[in-house]
Design an enzyme around this catalytic site. Structure first.
Site, PDB file in Angstrom:
ATOM      1  N   GLY A  20       0.821  -1.197   0.000  1.00 12.33           N
ATOM      2  CA  GLY A  20       0.000   0.000   0.000  1.00 12.33           C
ATOM      3  C   GLY A  20       0.858   1.250   0.000  1.00 12.33           C
ATOM      4  CE  LYS A  22       1.937  -1.138   6.289  1.00 11.51           C
ATOM      5  NZ  LYS A  22       2.673  -2.137   7.105  1.00 11.51           N
ATOM      6  CG  ASP A  56       9.625  -8.630   5.392  1.00 13.89           C
ATOM      7  OD1 ASP A  56      10.639  -9.026   4.782  1.00 13.89           O
ATOM      8  OD2 ASP A  56       8.801  -7.853   4.882  1.00 13.89           O
TER       9      ASP A  56
END
Length: 604
Positions: A297, A316, A422
């Protein structure tokens, strides 16, 4: 060498030996003895001085073999109806598309020629391919890296490449491509692709600094337009009908929605914000307030106003159409609601609502980090003000310790163990004092432990190429050791200035960043350190102790860097059980920082 009595063999790694030394040209003939190893999934023979051609018997393993590594040998000739790496030549056979079990195929640095098979999609760097990029590439929307650089590929850059939302990097450099460079999607971010060395290109975004396209290209487009208009005229009534149906559907969907947003957090300490509130906060999600965007996004800067204060925030906005977006949104909300640490990003609130068209809208409101992401400091854009950014050795070391402390909290201090999954520079944010915050918990996993039982999940595990631990690629479950591996690669990147997927690593004959650094230790540390760190030593005015001479500074700096690189190497070893724990990494990094402070090198 006879391995024919191992029918249950699944993994065989003989790399980095001298098995082919002083062997006849038929040194690979022993592969015939593996014909009974019907369960073999991995075969590593790299860096063994093998020579000769690949025997045809390799095709017998194609149904089970996932990875075959023959790189850095002296193999030559054409590819048999199997797989190949080295100085191979000829045309890529179409039969490769029938190897259904293949997970990884590397063909870089060979002498293949001819057109790219439309049924394959791998890494074709430096293979002398020619022709245009096939239209069948449209179907490869799950790609994360596409590298077809240093070939003889011609024609225009297809517009559809810009629509690959998951691609981390597209390398089209050093070919014979021409025409106008697209501007939309992936091609709107100069750090997401490379087209250097294609001297017939024009146009594109301003950051590429390419010449404007000549009038004949624009004229051609105008001449083609009437032909495109014909189907539009024919389909116009149908399009109008579909638009009406879509409008009615959206109205019905909106009428079924509750009045106002669905509040994710019921606790009153989290502000309750709607889509309209966030529209005002970000000035209508203005491009001037856009901080960054990707497959997940977009992130916007905004000012959140209340009766008592004004607060700068980062909003976000998730791409709800992306695969697993809703699951990742809920996971990130749950993670951020349950964690509290100085080096973890702080959530202010979350919004799950609908936009003005009635479509789903999901956003996280986070604390604003003035100095942006670590990635932009390590790898600044070649254009704009970012190329002036630089982090000192001491700043990088502090950031590395901050992230290690965050991981130690997630792995060992939370009531429920959390695996981030991640760890990479773009997920590390820096405040105005350069204190680091670990962010983006959309891929994170809870690690629930009860009496005598542990629950983990490897379903849908994703990450970023170059930082994913090798066991995840083999179906392994998520673990703290996986985060430690990613952290080790991050540490090596921070102090070498090299990305784990950068072409310069391969040019140095290293399989990955881990091997690249390991080969330089302990005597060539200063050869691999980020040159921008060494620049700091050119200025003597910062020295707190004027008696320190430059040679002494370099000596202390080298000792410190060697210790840091050693931590990165120990974190990123291949076997999970051989990696050091994050608490030991913290101890060693503190020791490196103490050495800098002790000798007055704080400003290095």
């Amino acid at each position: 060498m006879n391995l024919g009595h191992l029918p249950s063999l699944e993994w065989l790694n003989l790399g980095y030996n001298q098995l082919g030394h002083n062997q006849p040209p038929s040194g690979l003939s022993f592969l015939a003895s593996l014909v009974n190893s019907t369960r073999l999934e991995f075969l590593g023979l790299e860096a063994n001085d093998f020579s000769g051609e690949i025997p045809n018997c390799i095709a017998n393993l194609s149904t089970t073999l996932d990875q075959l590594v023959l790189s850095y040998n002296y193999i030559y000739g054409t590819i048999p109806r199997g797989i190949g790496f080295n100085n191979l030549s000829g045309v890529i056979p179409a039969c490769l598309s029938n190897i259904t079990g293949l997970l990884l195929l590397s063909l870089e640095s060979n002498m293949f020629h001819g057109r790219i098979p439309a049924s394959l999609y791998f890494t074709w760097e430096k293979t002398l391919f020619e022709g245009s990029i096939p239209s069948s590439f449209k179907a490869l929307r799950s790609l994360e890296v596409l590298d077809i650089s240093s070939n003889n590929i011609s024609g225009n850059i297809p517009q559809f490449l810009g629509e690959f939302a998951l691609v981390q990097f597209l390398n089209l450099s050093h070919n014979k491509l021409g025409g106008e460079v697209p501007k939309k999607g992936l091609f709107s971010n100069v750090s997401a692709f490379s087209v250097v060395g294609n001297y017939r290109l024009c146009g594109g975004i301003e950051a590429l600094q390419l010449p404007s396209c000549p009038p004949n290209i624009l004229k051609t487009k105008k001449e083609e337009f009437p032909w495109r208009l014909i189907p539009l005229v024919v389909l116009l009534p149908l399009a109008t009908l579909l638009a009406c149906l879509t409008f009615v559907f959206c109205r019905i969907k909106k009428s079924k929605q509750q009045n106002g947003p669905v509040f994710v957090f019921q606790d009153t300490k989290y502000p309750r914000l709607s889509y309209q509130d966030l529209t005002l906060t970000t000035l209508g999600f203005s491009q001037n307030n856009l901080l960054g965007q990707g497959g997940y996004g977009s992130v916007y800067k905004g000012i959140l106003e209340s009766e008592s204060l004004q607060q700068i925030v980062a909003v976000k906005v998730l791409n709800v159409e992306a695969h697993g977006a809703n699951k990742n949104f809920l996971a990130e909300c749950e993670m951020l609601r349950n964690i509290r640490h100085r080096n973890l990003i702080k959530i202010i609130t979350a919004c799950s609502s609908t936009d003005i068209t009635g479509n789903d809208f999901k956003a996280l409101v986070l604390e604003f980090m003035k100095n942006g992401s670590l990635d932009k400091w390590l790898h600044p854009s070649p254009s704009g003000q970012e190329n002036k950014k630089n982090l000192s050795l001491f700043q990088r070391l502090n950031i590395a310790i901050d992230i290690a402390l965050a991981l130690d909290y997630l792995h060992h201090q939370c009531p429920t163990k959390i695996i981030h999954c991640d760890i990479k520079p773009s997920n590390i944010l820096l405040d105005e004092e350069f204190v680091a915050r670990l962010s983006d918990f959309g891929l994170s996993r809870f690690f629930l432990t009860s009496v005598g039982h542990t629950q983990t999940s490897s379903i849908g595990v994703r990450g970023t190429v170059g930082y994913i631990p090798p066991e995840y690629g083999m179906g392994g479950k998520v673990s703290a050791e996986g985060d430690v591996y990613s952290y080790g690669i991050l540490l090596l990147e921070m102090f070498s200035g090299k990305t784990p997927t950068g072409s310069s690593i391969l040019m140095d004959h290293a399989n990955n960043l881990h091997h690249y650094v390991r080969k330089a230790l302990p005597h060539r540390v200063m050869d691999i350190v980020d040159p921008r760190i060494k620049v700091q030593t050119e200025d003597h005015n910062f020295l707190e102790d004027k008696s320190l001479i430059r040679s002494n500074i370099l000596s202390r700096m080298e000792i410190c860097l060697a210790l840091i690189f050693e931590v990165g190497i120990l974190c990123s070893v291949e076997m999970p059980k051989e990696r050091i724990c994050i608490s030991f990494a913290i101890k060693q990094l503190h020791l490196a920082r103490d050495k800098l402070l002790l000798h007055g090198c704080k400003q290095l």
